[in-house]
Design a protein around this motif. Sequence first.
Motif, PDB file in Angstrom:
ATOM      1  N   LEU A 386      22.362  71.193  41.693  1.00 18.71           N
ATOM      2  CA  LEU A 386      21.730  72.089  40.721  1.00 18.71           C
ATOM      3  C   LEU A 386      21.717  72.166  38.787  1.00 18.71           C
ATOM      4  O   LEU A 386      21.390  72.659  38.485  1.00 18.71           O
ATOM      5  CB  LEU A 386      20.555  72.669  41.283  1.00 18.71           C
ATOM      6  CG  LEU A 386      19.661  72.635  41.969  1.00 18.71           C
ATOM      7  CD1 LEU A 386      18.757  73.956  43.060  1.00 18.71           C
ATOM      8  CD2 LEU A 386      18.220  71.343  41.800  1.00 18.71           C
ATOM      9  N   THR A 387      23.271  72.192  39.521  1.00 18.02           N
ATOM     10  CA  THR A 387      24.341  72.997  37.878  1.00 18.02           C
ATOM     11  C   THR A 387      25.536  71.917  37.560  1.00 18.02           C
ATOM     12  O   THR A 387      24.764  70.896  38.224  1.00 18.02           O
ATOM     13  CB  THR A 387      25.016  73.571  38.497  1.00 18.02           C
ATOM     14  OG1 THR A 387      26.574  73.624  40.034  1.00 18.02           O
ATOM     15  CG2 THR A 387      24.471  74.448  39.378  1.00 18.02           C
ATOM     16  N   ILE A 388      26.326  71.742  36.693  1.00 19.42           N
ATOM     17  CA  ILE A 388      26.880  70.821  35.545  1.00 19.42           C
ATOM     18  C   ILE A 388      28.008  71.146  35.872  1.00 19.42           C
ATOM     19  O   ILE A 388      28.859  71.231  35.580  1.00 19.42           O
ATOM     20  CB  ILE A 388      26.713  70.729  34.768  1.00 19.42           C
ATOM     21  CG1 ILE A 388      26.800  71.576  34.130  1.00 19.42           C
ATOM     22  CG2 ILE A 388      24.812  70.315  34.604  1.00 19.42           C
ATOM     23  CD1 ILE A 388      26.743  71.923  32.152  1.00 19.42           C
ATOM     24  N   ALA A 389      28.330  72.406  37.374  1.00 20.92           N
ATOM     25  CA  ALA A 389      29.493  72.381  38.013  1.00 20.92           C
ATOM     26  C   ALA A 389      30.532  71.115  37.876  1.00 20.92           C
ATOM     27  O   ALA A 389      31.607  71.746  38.293  1.00 20.92           O
ATOM     28  CB  ALA A 389      29.765  72.986  39.614  1.00 20.92           C
ATOM     29  N   LYS A 390      29.566  70.063  39.018  1.00 21.02           N
ATOM     30  CA  LYS A 390      30.574  69.006  39.742  1.00 21.02           C
ATOM     31  C   LYS A 390      30.969  67.842  38.607  1.00 21.02           C
ATOM     32  O   LYS A 390      29.456  67.655  37.089  1.00 21.02           O
ATOM     33  CB  LYS A 390      30.228  68.359  40.697  1.00 21.02           C
ATOM     34  CG  LYS A 390      30.152  69.063  41.699  1.00 21.02           C
ATOM     35  CD  LYS A 390      29.250  68.463  43.190  1.00 21.02           C
ATOM     36  CE  LYS A 390      28.953  69.550  44.263  1.00 21.02           C
ATOM     37  NZ  LYS A 390      27.793  69.532  45.208  1.00 21.02           N
ATOM     38  N   ALA A 391      31.882  66.884  37.670  1.00 20.97           N
ATOM     39  CA  ALA A 391      32.457  65.849  36.953  1.00 20.97           C
ATOM     40  C   ALA A 391      30.657  65.169  36.930  1.00 20.97           C
ATOM     41  O   ALA A 391      30.109  64.719  35.596  1.00 20.97           O
ATOM     42  CB  ALA A 391      33.104  64.989  37.300  1.00 20.97           C
ATOM     43  N   LYS A 392      30.152  64.781  37.967  1.00 16.70           N
ATOM     44  CA  LYS A 392      28.930  63.509  38.372  1.00 16.70           C
ATOM     45  C   LYS A 392      28.022  63.537  37.649  1.00 16.70           C
ATOM     46  O   LYS A 392      27.003  63.575  36.825  1.00 16.70           O
ATOM     47  CB  LYS A 392      28.836  63.232  39.480  1.00 16.70           C
ATOM     48  CG  LYS A 392      28.289  63.999  40.625  1.00 16.70           C
ATOM     49  CD  LYS A 392      28.194  63.852  41.568  1.00 16.70           C
ATOM     50  CE  LYS A 392      27.079  65.292  43.081  1.00 16.70           C
ATOM     51  NZ  LYS A 392      26.286  64.885  42.705  1.00 16.70           N
ATOM     52  N   ASP A 393      27.506  65.201  37.388  1.00 19.73           N
ATOM     53  CA  ASP A 393      26.805  65.574  37.208  1.00 19.73           C
ATOM     54  C   ASP A 393      26.756  66.234  35.432  1.00 19.73           C
ATOM     55  O   ASP A 393      25.925  66.580  34.727  1.00 19.73           O
ATOM     56  CB  ASP A 393      26.252  67.300  37.536  1.00 19.73           C
ATOM     57  CG  ASP A 393      25.692  67.331  38.996  1.00 19.73           C
ATOM     58  OD1 ASP A 393      24.761  66.688  38.936  1.00 19.73           O
ATOM     59  OD2 ASP A 393      26.613  68.283  39.553  1.00 19.73           O
TER      60      ASP A 393
END
Length: 425
Positions: A386-393
Motif C-alpha cells: 500500500l506504499t511506494i516503499a518498494k521500487a515496483k510500486d
Amino acid sequence: MTRIRKWQLLSILLVFLIFGVYNCVPPQAQANSDEINAMKEQKKEEILNKCKFRLSNGRQYMIQQAWADALRNYHEIISAGCAENFIDPLYKDMAQCYMKLGKPDSAAYFIDQGLSYDATNQHLLQLSSYYKERAGDYEGAVAIYQQYNALYLDDVEYLAKQANALDMLGLYDEELDIWEYIIDIDTENNDAINAIISVLGKMGRDPKAFYEKAWQNNTADASKALKYINALINDNDYKTAINVIRQTLQFNTQNITLIKKLAECYEYDAQPKEGLKVLENYARSNPRDINMQVDVTLKNVEFGNYEKAYNIISNAVKIAPQNKEVYFARAKVLEALAEITTLTKGKIDCNDKIVYHMAYEDYKKSKELGNFNAQFRIKYLYDNDLTIAKAKDRFLIGDANKVNANTYKPLGDSYSWITRTVSVK
C-alpha cells in the motif's frame, strides 16, 4: 623515718599489683572468648543455611503440589528461629499452601504472622485482606484495607476493595464515602459511578434527588456537579445533564472533565456535531493540550472531516514534535483518507499509495519515538503493497506526481488540499 617510707612504698606497690591482677585478662582466657564467639557465629550461619535449604525444599514441594510437605519445611524454618530472615516468601508461601489445603483461616493467620514482623509490607497487606475475605472475615479485611490505604494513598483498586468489603457488611454510609473519594481521584471511573448509584438505592435514596440537592447548594462546585451529572446520565436524562454542565462550566471554564461530559451528553442526546464543537472549542483555546488535539483529530476522522483533522494534528506536531501520539494520530488520518478514497473508487492507484506512504512515514516516526503499536501498522501497509516503499510500486507513478526524481505528491480531488510530499530513495 626511712623504714616507714619503705613500708609505704611497699604498700603502694602491692596495691598496683593487685589492681593489675584483677584487670588483666590472661591471654588464654581472651582466646577462649573469641573462640566461643566464632563458634556462635558459625552455628548461626549453619542454621541459616539449613533454613535456606528448607525454603528451597518447600518451593520444590509446592511445584509438585505437595502442600503438606512444603508446610513441614516451612514450619521447620520457624522452629529454627529463621522466620525473620524470610518474611515475604515464607509467610506468603505458607498461606498459599494452606489455601490449597482448604484452610483459609490458617492462611490468614500466617499472613498476619508475617505482618507482625513487617507491618507495612505492601504484598503481605494485600494478601492478608485477600485471605480474610476468602475466610469470610470482612471486618478483618476492612481493617487491613484501612491500614493499606493509609499507607499507600490513592490506590483506587484497593479503595474499591475496601468499599466492596464494607458493602458486604452493610456499612453503606462508609462505603459511599469511599466511592465518592474514588470519583474525586478518578472522575471517569465507571465502576465507582455505578456503585454509588447502587449504594444509594440500597440506602433508599434517589441518586438524582440526592445529588441534585447537593449541587443546587453550590452550582459552582464541579465535584458535586459531576456526581449529579452521572446520576442523570444513568437515568438517561441527557438534556438536564447538558443544562447542569453548562451552568457549572460558567464557573469552571477549563474543567476538562466537565467539557468531556458535555460532549458525551450531546452524543447520547443524538447531537454528535454539538459534542464535536464543544471539544473543538476547548482544543482551539488549549493548543498545548496534546491529548485533546489527538481526541479532536480522531473525532473529525469519524465525521469524515479529513482536512480539518489533518490540520489540527499537524499543528500539534509542530507544538510537540517529540510526541509519539501525534504522529500516530496523523498517520491514522492519512490512512483513513486513502482507505475511503480507494473504497469509493473501487481501486487503488499511485495517488492513494503516495498518501498511504505518508501514513507509513508517520507510523515509522511514532515507532521511533517509542510507540510499540505503530509497528503493526507499518508492517500492514508494507506487506500489503500500500506504499511506494518498494521500487515496483514507484514504477507506474506518472510525471505529474513527481516533484523531482525521488519526491512525489498526490493528485486528485480527495487529496487536493494536501501540500505534503514524500521522498523515497
